[in-house]
Design an enzyme around this catalytic site. Structure first.
Site, mmCIF file in Angstrom:
data_model
loop_
_atom_site.group_PDB
_atom_site.id
_atom_site.type_symbol
_atom_site.label_atom_id
_atom_site.label_comp_id
_atom_site.label_asym_id
_atom_site.label_seq_id
_atom_site.Cartn_x
_atom_site.Cartn_y
_atom_site.Cartn_z
ATOM 1 N N HIS A 24 3.834 22.629 81.413
ATOM 2 C CA HIS A 24 4.537 21.430 81.833
ATOM 3 C C HIS A 24 3.641 20.370 82.438
ATOM 4 O O HIS A 24 4.002 19.196 82.449
ATOM 5 C CB HIS A 24 5.732 21.815 82.692
ATOM 6 N N GLU A 78 16.109 29.511 72.462
ATOM 7 C CA GLU A 78 14.728 29.708 72.893
ATOM 8 C C GLU A 78 14.366 31.182 73.000
ATOM 9 O O GLU A 78 13.228 31.521 73.285
ATOM 10 C CB GLU A 78 14.498 29.081 74.277
ATOM 11 N N ASP A 108 9.329 27.637 73.806
ATOM 12 C CA ASP A 108 9.678 28.939 74.367
ATOM 13 C C ASP A 108 9.987 29.962 73.287
ATOM 14 O O ASP A 108 9.649 31.131 73.424
ATOM 15 C CB ASP A 108 10.872 28.805 75.322
ATOM 16 N N CYS A 140 13.670 20.541 69.403
ATOM 17 C CA CYS A 140 13.149 19.682 70.482
ATOM 18 C C CYS A 140 11.849 20.208 71.082
ATOM 19 O O CYS A 140 11.304 19.615 71.999
ATOM 20 C CB CYS A 140 14.200 19.496 71.573
HETATM 21 C C1 PEP Z 1 10.978 24.290 74.478
HETATM 22 O O1 PEP Z 1 10.920 25.379 75.065
HETATM 23 O O2 PEP Z 1 10.596 24.114 73.319
HETATM 24 C C2 PEP Z 1 11.530 23.106 75.163
HETATM 25 C C3 PEP Z 1 11.787 22.003 74.504
HETATM 26 O O3 PEP Z 1 11.715 23.179 76.493
HETATM 27 P P1 PEP Z 1 10.499 23.179 77.548
HETATM 28 O O4 PEP Z 1 9.223 22.818 76.814
HETATM 29 O O5 PEP Z 1 10.826 22.184 78.595
HETATM 30 O O6 PEP Z 1 10.504 24.586 78.043
HETATM 31 MG MG MG Z 2 11.971 25.683 76.898
#
Ligand code: PEP
Ligand code: MG
Length: 755
Positions: free
Chosen positions: A373, A614, A638, A685
């Protein structure tokens, strides 16, 4: 009830920043806080009490409305009186006529007799008790439920600042002496890392993994400076920090918080300045006095029992450096991060925010994955970032120049002219192509005319401008957790509402999907007392956290539903593993809507509710989930991590983190089939959505919606324009037949050769 616009104080950091101007010391800062809040809340009295563990006592530290000489005199035990009760029970106490309450404790001689209404809220960082803020009014039943919410929100925004003030006020006179360690110098020339955020940068390296007091040692030499010079430098430093704080507010409204407040407070601290003055009176030069006192403070912070407070050592060093820079003149000590490339073992998201405001050019991290992140945030902040597991980087010589290639993940140390020229040319090209690429089309269609919806992932509200620039059709993933990460406590419903409302207003009716809180894993909150987890990614993360803390979850849902009045929004839950998770989370939405209805608060009563796919368990249950959910959004970051059992933030296994592993491709196909069978929307996403090489596969299995960092839209759109659906179907079918990674890679290379 007054008609003042309370919400002005919520998240309006610039308004709170004015607290620091003209504040002479920490006592007067607290005094300014109570004056400001009394005025805004239309209260006759506002007081702040600080809590001291050692004596188990709350002590009145500032008041507007009670007699001034009561400051320091009024002391309450935890649980004593309504003020002590609020802190003991960690909740607000609101009484229409406090004098009638059995717990009320009247202090005579402080002018309290005439006040009826009473409101106290605890000042907390997580479960840590910092103090209590109180309001009183002569009128009965003066404070409303809304006042309670507003007062909590304002107090929560100030909690960090008040905690820091309390800490500095109680710090003993330090005695440690300066520390010196010989700098180690590494002879690295080139490092191959991985790209976390694209872009090029060249500048001097600053290692912040081990911020060193030695950096300050060369500053100023023996210049014959005076006490007046020190005072001038303090003033200038204060002004610079206040300006930085204001700047971050305009750039990063949602996460600005008061992130420079710790540093500003250190300068206001009479004890710190006094220690420097005493050394100067004893014959030290001011520059030596600053170095010694900063070293003493660092030693004090290093001994703090709490990790959050230990981290403040970096703030002390920052302040010391800035102070020296202003003391001895900008030529002797250069600006700390402006124009520099920061090298760190790891960084917190709030550090990335600070660095961005301080003009950092690029960042090199030794740990973390490209989907971690901090990397996600660096992209939002437009800071090129690479991840390179190379210890030698931490001991680069302080003047080493680094060329950082965020496109390839490469790093050159003291590059020669030829390398620099190549990158300057590349950078010019990139700028041109960025301009050119902004000619993105409003709609994205394949070569054979099928529409594909491209939406933006939003991490910070600042990303909205980029999303609009690149013509995103809406927001497919709003990661709501970033405002949670930089604060000192869970943001209240009101604080969240103010942020969400801004987002919804800015999108002017275009679709927005809110992803509910996704913390845990690599997103830790400084104020939440996590029981130590051996495997945080497999622990109390994401929806599991929300369902375990329904009060926090409900506050967020209510804030989103309220913002959904402006125009409808969609909700989705992260890390759903079963129908039961979905039912439990959905029930909270129902309860929240009912609460808002009962309170007569306008809200969106039945938003579309989707799930993020996920987890492997969600893949197995895709059919049932598709039946129940309004839509799917696949979080491939994920999903890849959990299917392959490869930590997305662990650089050591980065080569095993492969989104096109046959098992992942087959899982995606199953999920897409389930969604299509139930006529539900499916969108991707995670980062797979922004790699042109995966486009044919994703379109081939039936995906027609993508949500990605908007900076990638031109590349992705360009790729989609070149694809036709029948060939995409064939390409996907061939990939799905591959039983090994090498076979997949061969097929992919045929379909979309990588440069
Ligand atoms: C993912 O896990 O692909 C996602 C879009 O959420 P994050 O990257 O915030 O965990
Ligand atoms: Mg995620």
């Amino acid at each position: 009830m007054n008609h003042r616009d309370h919400s002005k104080l919520i998240c309006d950091i610039s308004e709170l920043t004015t607290l620091f101007t003209d504040t002479g010391n920490l006592d007067s800062l607290l005094q300014k806080i109570v004056e400001m809040i009394a005025l805004h809340m239309n209260a006759d009295v506002c007081s702040v009490y600080l809590y001291y563990d050692e004596s188990d006592e709350l002590v009145l530290k500032a008041t507007r409305g009670l007699q001034a000489d009561s400051i320091g005199r009024v002391r309450l035990k935890l649980g004593e009186g309504l003020t002590g009760k609020a802190l003991q029970e960690l909740r607000p106490v609101c009484e229409g006529d406090a004098r009638a309450h059995p717990s009320f404790r009247l202090f005579t001689g402080i002018g309290e007799e005439r006040f009826c209404s009473f409101l106290a809220v605890p000042i907390l960082r997580g479960q840590n008790r910092i103090g209590v803020m109180t309001l009183q009014s002569e009128r009965k039943d003066h404070f409303t439920a809304e006042d309670v919410n507003i007062f909590r929100a304002v107090t929560s925004q100030l909690a960090n600042t008040i905690e820091m003030a309390k800490l500095l006020m109680s710090i003993e006179k330090p005695s440690a002496s300066e520390q010196k360690t010989a700098p180690r110098v590494s002879s690295l020339k080139f490092v191959k890392g991985r790209s976390g955020a694209e872009g090029f940068a060249m500048g001097e390296a600053v290692v912040v993994a081990l911020p060193s007091l030695d950096d300050m040692a060369f500053a100023g030499g023996d210049q014959p400076l005076t006490l007046a010079d020190l005072h001038g430098a303090v003033l200038k430093t204060e002004q610079q920090l206040e300006a930085l704080q204001r700047e971050i507010e305009t750039k990063l409204f949602d996460v600005a918080s008061l992130i420079f407040s710790a540093q500003i407070l250190m300068l206001k601290d009479q004890a710190m300045l006094g220690a420097m003055e005493a050394l100067i009176a004893g014959g030290d030069l001011p520059q030596a006095a600053v170095r010694r006192v900063v070293a003493q403070y660092v030693a004090r912070f290093d001994k703090m029992p709490n990790a959050f407070l230990r981290e403040k050592r970096y703030d002390v060093i920052d302040v010391g450096r800035r102070l020296l820079e202003n003391l001895v003149g900008a030529r002797s000590v250069e600006r700390q991060y402006s124009g520099k490339i920061v090298i760190a073992r790891e960084l917190l998201p709030s550090d990335a925010l600070k660095l961005s405001t301080q003009g950092v050019l690029g960042v090199v991290l030794l740990s973390g994955g490209v989907t971690s992140h901090v990397a996600v945030l660096a992209r939002s902040l437009n800071i090129p970032l690479i991840i390179a597991d190379e210890e030698g980087l931490l001991s680069l010589s302080p003047r080493a120049v680094i060329l950082l290639d965020g496109e390839q993940g490469n790093l050159y140390v003291d590059p020669d002219q030829a390398v620099v020229k190549t990158f300057r040319d590349k950078e010019d090209l990139r700028k041109d192509s960025v301009k050119f690429r902004r000619n993105v089309k409003d709609r994205t269609v394949t070569r054979d005319g099928t529409a594909v919806h491209i939406l933006a992932n939003i991490n910070l509200l600042g990303d909205l401008a980029v999303a609009k620039d690149y013509k995103a059709e809406g927001v497919g993933l709003y990661r709501t957790e970033f405002p949670f990460i930089v604060r000192s406590d869970f943001p209240t419903e009101e604080e969240q509402y103010v942020i969400y409302r801004k987002l919804v207003e800015a999108m002017k009716g275009r679709p927005i999907t809110f992803r509910t809180l996704d913390i845990g894993g690599d997103k830790v909150l400084s104020y939440y007392d996590y029981a130590k987890e051996a495997n945080p990614f497999l622990g109390l993360r994401s929806i599991r956290f929300s369902l375990r803390h329904k009060d926090i979850f409900a506050q967020q849902i209510r804030a989103i539903l309220r913002a959904g009045v402006i125009s409808p929004v969609r909700l989705m839950f992260p890390m759903i593993g079963s129908l039961d998770d979905l039912y439990a989370a959905r029930a909270v939405v129902g309860e929240c809507a009912a609460q808002l209805s009962a309170a007569g608060i306008p809200h969106l009563s039945s938003p579309e509710i989707g799930v993020m796919i996920e987890l492997p368990s969600a893949v197995e249950m895709a059919d049932e989930l598709a039946r129940e959910a309004a839509f799917f959004s696949v979080g491939t970051n994920d999903l890849v991590q959990y299917i392959l059992a490869v930590d997305r933030t662990n650089e050591k296994v980065a080569d095993l983190y492969v989104p096109h592993h046959p098992s992942v491709l087959r899982a995606l196909k199953r999920v897409a089939d389930a969604a299509i069978r139930h006529r539900k929307d499916i969108s991707i996403c995670g980062d797979m959505a922004h790699h042109p090489r995966y486009m044919a596969f994703l379109l081939g299995i039936g995906v027609r919606s993508l949500s990605l960092d908007a900076r990638y839209i031109p590349k992705v759109q360009e790729r989609i324009l070149s694809i036709d659906i029948p060939s995409a179907r064939k390409a996907a079918a061939s990939l799905l037949e591959c039983s090994s990674l090498s076979a997949v890679e061969k097929e992919l290379a045929l379909e979309y050769p990588l440069a």
